[in-house]
Design a protein around this motif. Structure first.
Motif, PDB file in Angstrom:
ATOM      1  N   UNK A   7     -21.156   6.820  -4.393  1.00 24.23           N
ATOM      2  CA  UNK A   7     -20.856   5.420  -4.162  1.00 24.23           C
ATOM      3  C   UNK A   7     -19.718   4.938  -5.035  1.00 24.23           C
ATOM      4  N   UNK A   8     -19.657   5.446  -6.267  1.00 21.49           N
ATOM      5  CA  UNK A   8     -18.568   5.049  -7.160  1.00 21.49           C
ATOM      6  C   UNK A   8     -17.220   5.418  -6.569  1.00 21.49           C
ATOM      7  N   UNK A   9     -17.189   6.504  -5.829  1.00 20.87           N
ATOM      8  CA  UNK A   9     -15.916   6.928  -5.251  1.00 20.87           C
ATOM      9  C   UNK A   9     -15.407   5.940  -4.214  1.00 20.87           C
ATOM     10  N   UNK A  10     -16.303   5.108  -3.674  1.00 17.33           N
ATOM     11  CA  UNK A  10     -15.877   4.156  -2.661  1.00 17.33           C
ATOM     12  C   UNK A  10     -14.926   3.120  -3.229  1.00 17.33           C
ATOM     13  N   UNK A  11     -15.122   2.757  -4.464  1.00 19.59           N
ATOM     14  CA  UNK A  11     -14.302   1.705  -5.050  1.00 19.59           C
ATOM     15  C   UNK A  11     -12.868   2.138  -5.289  1.00 19.59           C
ATOM     16  N   UNK A  12     -12.605   3.437  -5.211  1.00 16.27           N
ATOM     17  CA  UNK A  12     -11.239   3.910  -5.394  1.00 16.27           C
ATOM     18  C   UNK A  12     -10.667   4.515  -4.122  1.00 16.27           C
ATOM     19  N   UNK A  13     -11.377   4.373  -2.986  1.00 18.90           N
ATOM     20  CA  UNK A  13     -10.885   4.922  -1.712  1.00 18.90           C
ATOM     21  C   UNK A  13      -9.996   3.909  -1.026  1.00 18.90           C
ATOM     22  N   UNK A  14      -8.922   3.512  -1.685  1.00 22.93           N
ATOM     23  CA  UNK A  14      -8.121   2.402  -1.198  1.00 22.93           C
ATOM     24  C   UNK A  14      -6.749   2.818  -0.705  1.00 22.93           C
ATOM     25  N   UNK A  15      -6.283   3.951  -1.096  1.00 25.59           N
ATOM     26  CA  UNK A  15      -4.892   4.324  -0.800  1.00 25.59           C
ATOM     27  C   UNK A  15      -4.798   4.986   0.568  1.00 25.59           C
ATOM     28  N   UNK A  16      -3.786   4.635   1.322  1.00 28.48           N
ATOM     29  CA  UNK A  16      -3.537   5.289   2.600  1.00 28.48           C
ATOM     30  C   UNK A  16      -2.991   6.687   2.331  1.00 28.48           C
ATOM     31  N   UNK A  17      -3.743   7.698   2.781  1.00 29.53           N
ATOM     32  CA  UNK A  17      -3.313   9.069   2.545  1.00 29.53           C
ATOM     33  C   UNK A  17      -2.280   9.429   3.608  1.00 29.53           C
ATOM     34  N   UNK A  18      -1.070   9.660   3.204  1.00 28.82           N
ATOM     35  CA  UNK A  18      -0.001   9.901   4.172  1.00 28.82           C
ATOM     36  C   UNK A  18       1.053  10.800   3.561  1.00 28.82           C
ATOM     37  N   UNK A  19       1.834  11.479   4.398  1.00 32.59           N
ATOM     38  CA  UNK A  19       2.937  12.273   3.884  1.00 32.59           C
ATOM     39  C   UNK A  19       3.963  11.388   3.203  1.00 32.59           C
ATOM     40  N   UNK A  20       4.814  11.977   2.407  1.00 35.19           N
ATOM     41  CA  UNK A  20       5.860  11.231   1.723  1.00 35.19           C
ATOM     42  C   UNK A  20       7.038  11.076   2.673  1.00 35.19           C
ATOM     43  N   UNK A  21       7.415   9.815   2.929  1.00 35.30           N
ATOM     44  CA  UNK A  21       8.559   9.544   3.792  1.00 35.30           C
ATOM     45  C   UNK A  21       9.537   8.684   3.002  1.00 35.30           C
ATOM     46  N   UNK A  22      10.780   8.740   3.350  1.00 38.15           N
ATOM     47  CA  UNK A  22      11.765   7.861   2.724  1.00 38.15           C
ATOM     48  C   UNK A  22      11.506   6.431   3.170  1.00 38.15           C
ATOM     49  N   UNK A  23      11.395   5.516   2.234  1.00 40.35           N
ATOM     50  CA  UNK A  23      11.099   4.137   2.561  1.00 40.35           C
ATOM     51  C   UNK A  23      12.257   3.521   3.349  1.00 40.35           C
ATOM     52  N   UNK A  24      11.952   2.888   4.508  1.00 40.67           N
ATOM     53  CA  UNK A  24      13.019   2.284   5.296  1.00 40.67           C
ATOM     54  C   UNK A  24      13.589   1.065   4.593  1.00 40.67           C
ATOM     55  N   UNK A  25      14.880   0.793   4.794  1.00 41.17           N
ATOM     56  CA  UNK A  25      15.514  -0.375   4.180  1.00 41.17           C
ATOM     57  C   UNK A  25      14.866  -1.654   4.687  1.00 41.17           C
ATOM     58  N   UNK A  26      14.585  -1.709   5.978  1.00 37.13           N
ATOM     59  CA  UNK A  26      13.856  -2.820   6.582  1.00 37.13           C
ATOM     60  C   UNK A  26      12.463  -2.331   6.940  1.00 37.13           C
ATOM     61  N   UNK A  64      -4.806  -3.279   6.938  1.00 40.35           N
ATOM     62  CA  UNK A  64      -5.136  -1.950   7.461  1.00 40.35           C
ATOM     63  C   UNK A  64      -5.802  -1.114   6.370  1.00 40.35           C
ATOM     64  N   UNK A  65      -5.309  -1.236   5.152  1.00 39.36           N
ATOM     65  CA  UNK A  65      -5.901  -0.519   4.028  1.00 39.36           C
ATOM     66  C   UNK A  65      -7.353  -0.950   3.812  1.00 39.36           C
ATOM     67  N   UNK A  66      -7.612  -2.236   3.992  1.00 42.53           N
ATOM     68  CA  UNK A  66      -8.979  -2.735   3.834  1.00 42.53           C
ATOM     69  C   UNK A  66      -9.885  -2.202   4.942  1.00 42.53           C
ATOM     70  N   UNK A  67      -9.360  -2.118   6.153  1.00 35.80           N
ATOM     71  CA  UNK A  67     -10.139  -1.515   7.246  1.00 35.80           C
ATOM     72  C   UNK A  67     -10.520  -0.086   6.884  1.00 35.80           C
ATOM     73  N   UNK A  68      -9.564   0.659   6.347  1.00 36.43           N
ATOM     74  CA  UNK A  68      -9.847   2.040   5.943  1.00 36.43           C
ATOM     75  C   UNK A  68     -10.892   2.082   4.832  1.00 36.43           C
ATOM     76  N   UNK A  69     -10.768   1.173   3.898  1.00 36.80           N
ATOM     77  CA  UNK A  69     -11.730   1.118   2.788  1.00 36.80           C
ATOM     78  C   UNK A  69     -13.146   0.871   3.309  1.00 36.80           C
ATOM     79  N   UNK A  70     -13.297  -0.112   4.198  1.00 36.88           N
ATOM     80  CA  UNK A  70     -14.616  -0.454   4.729  1.00 36.88           C
ATOM     81  C   UNK A  70     -15.158   0.682   5.584  1.00 36.88           C
TER      82      UNK A  70
END
Length: 386
Positions: A7-26, A64-70
């Motif tokens: 259960x403790x692990x739930x409180x840190x399951x917040x990050x979207x796990x995704x490949x590393x992409x170059x951040x778009x300018x927009x 969307x991150x909150x949906x994943x968390x829940x």
């Protein structure tokens, strides 16, 4: 749920796990790679956001991150749970409350961003929700229901139904608009803000109560109920502002909710002039009710729970919705009965007039009896439009 470490692990399951992409300018929320890169590049603190486009992206990515968390919380709770909430230990209840607190605080964070978000010309981002395909429950697999979780149903007047997400790809190809795109405008910001007000109000209501040492649900934060009431009122007021803003729109560019003169819309329910009128009429009854300006007075034609509950008040009195928030029951499980409801009765006077909500409900109840599915179609409209 005896595995506290899980259960403790739930409180840190917040990050979207995704490949590393170059951040778009927009910010790019119209493609899968762009969505992941945009969300990964945003500041974690709202105070660090710059510009309307970044604020739009922040609101969507955090939601969307909150949906994943829940979803992760629910999946792990189902996997390790052995009973209902009564079977939880004191430590597990504290962990559950911490999770609820996190949800409330995240809703509040995004709500505050949305409240200040004013779009300038050409500042609205293009969205393609079907491209937001994520492992929502963090089980290392993106199943069919997760792949299409954010996809938009096809437009039409199909009946309202509740069911678990489908894992049939053909179902989504048949029933959903998988290429649907939306250009955000100010009315869409209001639509999202409405849902945040309502969801945060619900969380404030839930968190106003805690388990006592006697294993009872007990009121522990009375001001939280008043916060819940204010948020509910703001939600209804914003819904009316949104309705007016949609009706005033003149463009027709990838709309979400469209007015009767707009054609470029992916909103699942086409709305005509009568729908907008009904929407305004309903809010005209509900807003003063939650503000404490009107009372629910018994109507002999009304049925259901509200109709029966209102009839407990003597002649000349009506139920005050705000008294539920101002004088909430200390032990709701034991107290939510006719005796408690009688304490919500208030005399009708010039400052507290009878609400027209019951007449509105009776009218739509009659429509549901004579028009197959009218009641459920109306409910579906209200849920989508908030």
């Amino acid at each position: 749920m005896r595995a506290i470490a899980v259960l403790l692990s739930l409180s840190v399951s917040l990050c979207l796990l995704a490949p590393v992409w170059a951040a778009p300018a927009t910010p790019d929320l119209s493609t899968g790679p762009g969505f992941r890169a945009t969300c990964a590049s945003l500041p974690r603190q709202a105070a660090q956001l710059r510009g309307a486009q970044q604020r739009q992206a922040f609101a969507i990515c955090r939601d969307v991150e909150l949906v994943q968390h829940v979803a992760t919380f629910i999946a792990l709770a189902e996997k390790h749970g052995s009973g209902g909430i009564d079977s939880l230990s004191a430590a597990e209840r504290l962990m559950l409350r911490a999770e609820l607190t996190h949800v409330r605080d995240e809703l509040r964070t995004v709500r505050l961003v949305l409240e200040k978000l004013k779009l300038g010309e050409n500042a609205g981002l293009m969205l393609k929700p079907s491209s937001w395909q994520l492992d929502l429950n963090n089980d290392a697999e993106i199943k069919t229901w997760e792949r299409y979780f954010f996809a938009i149903p096809r437009r039409g007047h199909s009946l309202f139904r509740l069911s678990m997400p489908s894992d049939d790809p053909d179902y989504y190809a048949r029933e959903y608009q998988l290429d649907a795109a939306i250009r955000i405008d100010q009315s869409d910001i209001a639509w999202a803000l409405c849902y945040h007000y309502f969801a945060e109000s619900l969380m404030e209501t839930i968190m106003s109560y805690s388990f006592s040492t006697a294993n009872k649900i007990e009121l522990t934060d009375a001001p939280g109920m008043q916060r819940a009431n204010r948020l509910m009122v703001r939600g209804f007021q914003t819904s009316d502002l949104m309705r007016r803003a949609i009706l005033a729109e003149k463009d027709d560019d990838h709309e979400w909710i469209a007015n009767p003169q707009q054609n470029s819309s992916v909103f699942p329910l086409p709305l005509d002039a009568i729908d907008f009128k009904v929407w305004g009429t309903l809010l005209g009854h509900v807003i003063p009710l939650f503000e404490g300006k009107t009372l629910l007075v018994a109507n002999p034609k009304a049925g259901g729970m509200l109709g029966n509950a209102s009839k407990i008040c003597p002649p000349g009195y009506g139920l005050s919705v705000t008294r539920f928030y101002d004088q909430p029951p200390r032990h709701p499980v034991e107290q939510l009965n006719l005796d408690y409801l009688a304490t919500m009765c208030q005399r009708v006077d010039p400052a507290h007039q009878a609400s027209g909500l019951f007449d509105f409900m009776v009218d739509y109840g009659n429509r549901a009896e004579h028009e197959q599915g009218a009641g459920m179609a109306f409910l579906r409209q209200m849920l989508w439009m908030n």
